[in-house]
Design a protein around this motif. Structure first.
Motif, short mmCIF file in Angstrom:
data_model
loop_
_atom_site.label_atom_id
_atom_site.label_comp_id
_atom_site.label_asym_id
_atom_site.label_seq_id
_atom_site.Cartn_x
_atom_site.Cartn_y
_atom_site.Cartn_z
N GLU A 198 0.77 -1.31 0.25
CA GLU A 198 0.02 -0.02 0.11
C GLU A 198 0.96 1.34 -0.06
O GLU A 198 0.33 2.18 -0.77
N GLY A 199 1.98 1.43 0.82
CA GLY A 199 2.78 2.33 0.72
C GLY A 199 2.25 3.73 1.43
O GLY A 199 2.81 4.70 1.45
N ASP A 200 1.33 3.57 2.34
CA ASP A 200 0.69 4.44 3.13
C ASP A 200 1.24 4.46 4.44
O ASP A 200 2.09 3.86 5.02
N CYS A 201 0.65 5.50 5.41
CA CYS A 201 1.23 5.61 6.70
C CYS A 201 0.81 4.37 7.50
O CYS A 201 1.71 4.05 8.27
N LEU A 202 -0.34 3.79 7.48
CA LEU A 202 -0.63 2.61 7.99
C LEU A 202 0.41 1.49 7.52
O LEU A 202 0.74 0.68 8.69
N ALA A 203 0.71 1.24 6.42
CA ALA A 203 1.59 0.27 5.85
C ALA A 203 2.87 0.47 6.68
O ALA A 203 3.54 -0.60 6.90
N ARG A 204 3.48 1.60 6.68
CA ARG A 204 4.73 1.88 7.33
C ARG A 204 4.82 1.54 8.67
O ARG A 204 5.76 1.16 9.32
N PHE A 205 3.58 1.68 9.62
CA PHE A 205 3.51 1.25 10.94
C PHE A 205 3.52 0.17 11.08
O PHE A 205 4.31 -0.59 11.96
N GLU A 206 2.78 -0.65 10.03
CA GLU A 206 2.57 -2.19 10.24
C GLU A 206 4.16 -2.86 9.86
O GLU A 206 4.22 -3.86 10.62
N VAL A 207 4.91 -2.43 9.00
CA VAL A 207 5.97 -2.85 8.84
C VAL A 207 7.00 -2.62 9.80
O VAL A 207 7.77 -3.64 10.25
N LEU A 208 6.99 -1.63 10.69
CA LEU A 208 7.76 -1.31 11.62
C LEU A 208 7.40 -2.29 12.73
O LEU A 208 8.14 -2.80 13.45
N LEU A 209 6.14 -2.39 12.95
CA LEU A 209 5.86 -3.38 14.13
C LEU A 209 6.05 -4.80 13.86
O LEU A 209 6.62 -5.49 14.74
#
Length: 380
Positions: free
Chosen positions: A262-273
């Motif tokens: 997705e490349g959105d803010c949520l995806a960045r948080f999910e990857v980090l987690l």
């Protein structure tokens, strides 16, 4: 000649406004300035203005010997101190053609992954805070304190560990440390689901982040974006897997490269987690391997004056925030002739110039926070 009449009514609506966010602003994690051009509530253009914190570390490298530069490299990303040290000592060791003892290799890998968890926990807690959720930061600091305790025990430092040395590590681990580290990791693992439930399951958080600040793969490649931010846009690249260093070559069955499309803010948080979960698994795997290793040295004996041979090399590592690289040039002296640092945050933050235009001002903080940067890592 263009003439603009400023007043109440239609003329004001057609006039762009220039807004400076920072350099001192709560949402910028430090002294970063964003120069935004607005059309009403919509961002027309964005320019990150960096340099307010610049301390000239790259120039200071040239006036310090190979033992002293570790201190300077330690500090640009103050959440990833151990990983920062690792890059510079690996570059010097490569110039020297030096082999590091096996025990030190596994210890470095273990501590690098614990440092990755500490880095990620800070952003897992602070990002929801920037969007109005205060509770996750308390959980993040509880987990950080438990892991900080075992890191502090071996090095005496809470942020700047100064534990790497050219040729290995400063000293061996204290008696019983492996058991205490295993217990701390197990405690943190049992509580990591709080972020899945409390943050990812929160409809307000998802509403503020889903579909917001989409970073295209083309922009990732154009700006040299790396780390969790690049992988959240579908760029499947991780140096630990694709160009293994330390003991990562033997951890491929545990290492998981987390990506999203997705490349959105949520995806960045999910990857980090998800990457935090995996870093804890890698740390446990390192503990298991170290329990099997016989006692042995953790460093190499060095001459009183350490000189690297003439030449150049480049060493890069998968730091918590992305690719961290050192280009070392030596003239055969005890100090580097040149040591150029390629930091992850510097490249990552440039993507704001394509991420912010077209977005609402209200979403600016959501996008900025999701880039997970450290200002010292930008300004070096």
């Amino acid at each position: 000649m263009t003439e603009t009449t400023v007043g109440i009514g239609g003329a004001a609506e057609s006039t762009d406004m220039v807004l400076n966010i920072g350099p001192q602003h709560p949402s910028t994690h430090g002294v970063l300035r964003l120069r935004l051009v607005l059309d009403g509530e919509r961002i027309v253009s964005a320019e990150p203005v960096v340099g307010y914190m610049h301390r000239g570390a790259e120039k200071l490298f040239e006036a310090r010997d190979y033992r002293q530069i570790v201190m300077l490299a330690n500090r640009h990303d103050w959440l990833s101190a151990f990983s920062n040290e690792l890059g510079v000592v690996m570059a010097v060791e490569r110039m020297l053609g030096m082999e590091v003892p096996e025990r030190a290799v596994w210890m470095r890998t273990l501590l690098a992954e614990l440092n990755r968890v500490l880095n990620h926990l800070m952003f897992l807690g602070s990002y929801p805070l920037e969007l109005g959720g205060i509770t996750p930061i308390f959980h993040a600091f509880r987990e950080r304190e438990e892991l900080q305790a075992v890191m502090e025990e071996i090095s005496g430092g809470r942020m700047h560990y100064m534990f790497n040395r050219v040729g290995g590590l400063k000293e061996d681990l204290p008696a019983g440390w492996l058991g205490r580290a295993r217990a701390a990791i197990a405690d943190v693992q049992t509580r990591m689901d709080v972020y899945d439930r409390l943050v990812q399951g929160n409809e307000i958080f998802r509403g503020r982040t889903r579909g917001v600040g989409v970073l295209a793969q083309e922009a990732v490649h154009a700006y040299g974006v790396s780390g969790p931010i690049a992988r959240a846009s579908g760029v499947d690249f991780d140096l630990r897997r694709d160009e293994p260093y330390l003991a990562y070559g033997e951890l491929q069955d545990v290492l998981k490269v987390v990506t999203r499309a997705e490349g959105d803010c949520l995806a960045r948080f999910e990857v980090l987690l998800e990457q935090t979960h995996n870093a804890l698994d890698l740390a446990v795997a390192c503990l298991d391997r170290m329990a099997e290793l016989p006692p042995g040295p953790v460093n190499q004996r060095l001459p009183k004056v350490l000189k690297a041979p003439e030449g150049a090399t480049y060493a890069w590592t998968e730091n918590p925030l992305g690719i961290n690289g050192y280009y070392l040039v030596s003239k055969g002296e005890k100090t580097p002739y040149r040591l150029k640092l390629r930091s992850a945050s510097y490249n990552n933050i440039q993507a704001l110039s394509v991420l912010l235009p077209g977005q609402l001002v209200a979403d600016m903080v959501s996008i900025l926070g999701s880039l997970f940067f450290v200002v010292g890592d930008i300004d070096k």
